[in-house]
Design an enzyme around this catalytic site. Structure first.
Site, PDB file in Angstrom:
ATOM      1  N   ARG A 228      -4.878   1.947  -2.661  1.00 35.06           N
ATOM      2  CA  ARG A 228      -3.922   1.500  -1.741  1.00 35.06           C
ATOM      3  C   ARG A 228      -2.592   1.689  -1.954  1.00 35.06           C
ATOM      4  O   ARG A 228      -2.159   1.530  -2.940  1.00 35.06           O
ATOM      5  CB  ARG A 228      -4.224  -0.159  -1.568  1.00 35.06           C
ATOM      6  CG  ARG A 228      -5.501  -0.284  -0.899  1.00 35.06           C
ATOM      7  CD  ARG A 228      -5.524   0.176   0.745  1.00 35.06           C
ATOM      8  NE  ARG A 228      -6.769  -0.111   1.429  1.00 35.06           N
ATOM      9  CZ  ARG A 228      -7.979   0.590   1.389  1.00 35.06           C
ATOM     10  NH1 ARG A 228      -7.865   1.710   0.947  1.00 35.06           N
ATOM     11  NH2 ARG A 228      -9.009   0.023   2.267  1.00 35.06           N
ATOM     12  N   HIS A 276      -4.418   9.406   3.464  1.00 38.79           N
ATOM     13  CA  HIS A 276      -5.460   8.350   3.495  1.00 38.79           C
ATOM     14  C   HIS A 276      -6.881   9.033   3.775  1.00 38.79           C
ATOM     15  O   HIS A 276      -7.542   8.699   4.489  1.00 38.79           O
ATOM     16  CB  HIS A 276      -5.277   7.315   4.116  1.00 38.79           C
ATOM     17  CG  HIS A 276      -6.028   6.080   3.688  1.00 38.79           C
ATOM     18  ND1 HIS A 276      -5.605   4.708   3.564  1.00 38.79           N
ATOM     19  CD2 HIS A 276      -7.285   5.772   3.391  1.00 38.79           C
ATOM     20  CE1 HIS A 276      -6.492   3.720   3.132  1.00 38.79           C
ATOM     21  NE2 HIS A 276      -7.614   4.590   3.162  1.00 38.79           N
TER      22      HIS A 276
END
Ligand code: NDP
Ligand code: OXD
Length: 313
Positions: A228, A276
């Site tokens: 993350r 991502h």
């Protein structure tokens, strides 16, 4: 019994179609009739609007559309029902592909050869053996263990770090604060697959980067973060690159997504950016696992892959 599907950032209609599998009996809605809709018993979500689930009186469980649950727990008005996340071969396989791809690209001088090609330079670079390189996997959970399995086949040395990681053959394991120093000190390529929690936020900082192994056959340590963005201090990464504390980085996740056009990470010659995209949640592959969980719960069975709310993952 109705299932609420609340999706931000992915295409909800693809998920709707996949969850309405052939023969599926359960109605699925994209929003509740009202804040206290009594028909909704399960919620399947990715970044649901804060407060959406708070007042649903008959909600029994919440399912994440991915492995991470930080997007769910960010909602401070969540009802006290179980939360389950995705653990699936399809997702693990995609992440392992990404990790192997990025490890090999850094290891086999991908950046340098692309630069040489642009200038038509014919020059063979030094080629260390995989057995000389330790890939340190920070966050040695479902995804970390799967990536280790694949990297092991290529001959890399492996180290894993977690809170209390499960043993894995051929991997040197480290745990907690005490294990972090020795783990980093032997790591040539750091692969971060941690969840974002209160304990891990900002963990990739100047101190951590400067504890990585210095005398590596690659010329410097490499960072790959597919966990993350909130785990990383982006200014510290840029500074570490510019001070040659870090050789190169691959970043799939960022503090702000999409990564703003103004971020210097986009143009840094030693940073490889992906949007991502390390491991996509594929509706066709993952919807059946969620529907199976709901069916099992309805039969009175325990849910699998439950989140520990206190730990945050
Ligand atoms: P798991 O819960 O299976 O593994 C998490 C690992 O992190 C475990 O080894 C755990 O330790 C460790 N960990 C958690 N907190 C700490 C801490 N404070 N200190 C040390 N270790 C810690 O998760 P997954 O492997 O399934 O997924 C990991 C993350 O990958 C997700 O949370 C998500 O953020 C990210 N992800 C990113 C994707 C992308 O496309 N970029 C796609 C999918 C996931 P222990 O083993 O002791 O519990
Ligand atoms: C996940 C993700 O958590 O895609 O699954 O980021």
């Amino acid at each position: 019994m109705t299932i609420l599907l609340s999706v931000t950032g992915f295409d909800p209609l693809r998920w709707l179609a996949a969850l309405q599998q052939p023969g599926g009996q359960r109605p699925i809605v994209l929003e509740p009739k009202d804040a206290r809709d009594p028909s909704i018993e399960y919620a399947v979500v990715w970044k649901q609007p804060p407060g959406l689930l708070e007042n649903l009186p008959n909600l029994k469980a919440i399912f994440s559309l991915g492995a991470g649950v930080d997007h769910i727990l960010a909602d401070k008005r969540l009802p006290d029902v179980p939360i389950a996340r995705i653990v699936a071969d399809d997702l693990s396989g995609r992440m392992s592909e990404y990790v192997v791809w990025r490890v090999l690209d850094h290891f086999r001088s991908g950046r340098a050869y692309r630069a040489q090609q642009a200038q038509k330079i014919w020059h063979e670079r030094l080629q260390p053996a995989a057995r000389e390189i330790t890939v340190g996997i920070m966050g040695f959970g479902e995804l970390g263990r799967d990536a280790a399995k694949h990297l092991k086949l290529l001959g890399f040395r492996l180290a894993g770090w977690g809170r209390s990681p499960k043993p894995a053959e051929g991997v040197e394991l480290f745990a907690g604060e005490d294990g972090l120093g020795p783990f980093l000190a032997r790591t040539d390529i750091l692969v971060v697959l941690l969840p974002l929690t209160q304990a891990t936020r900002g963990i990739i900082d100047t101190t951590l980067l400067s504890r990585l192994k210095r005398d590596t056959p690659l010329g410097g340590p490499v960072l790959i973060n597919a966990g993350r963005g909130g785990l990383q201090d982006e200014a510290a990464i840029l500074d570490a690159l510019d001070r040659d504390i870090l050789l190169e980085a691959t970043l799939d996740v960022f503090n702000v997504e999409p990564l703003p056009a103004t971020s210097p990470l986009w143009a840094h010659p030693r940073v490889f950016v992906t949007p991502h995209a390390a491991a996509a949640s594929d509706p066709e592959a993952l919807a059946p696992t969620i529907m199976r969980q709901i069916a099992a719960h309805e039969r009175g069975e325990e849910l699998q892959h439950l989140v520990d709310r206190a730990a945050g993952y």
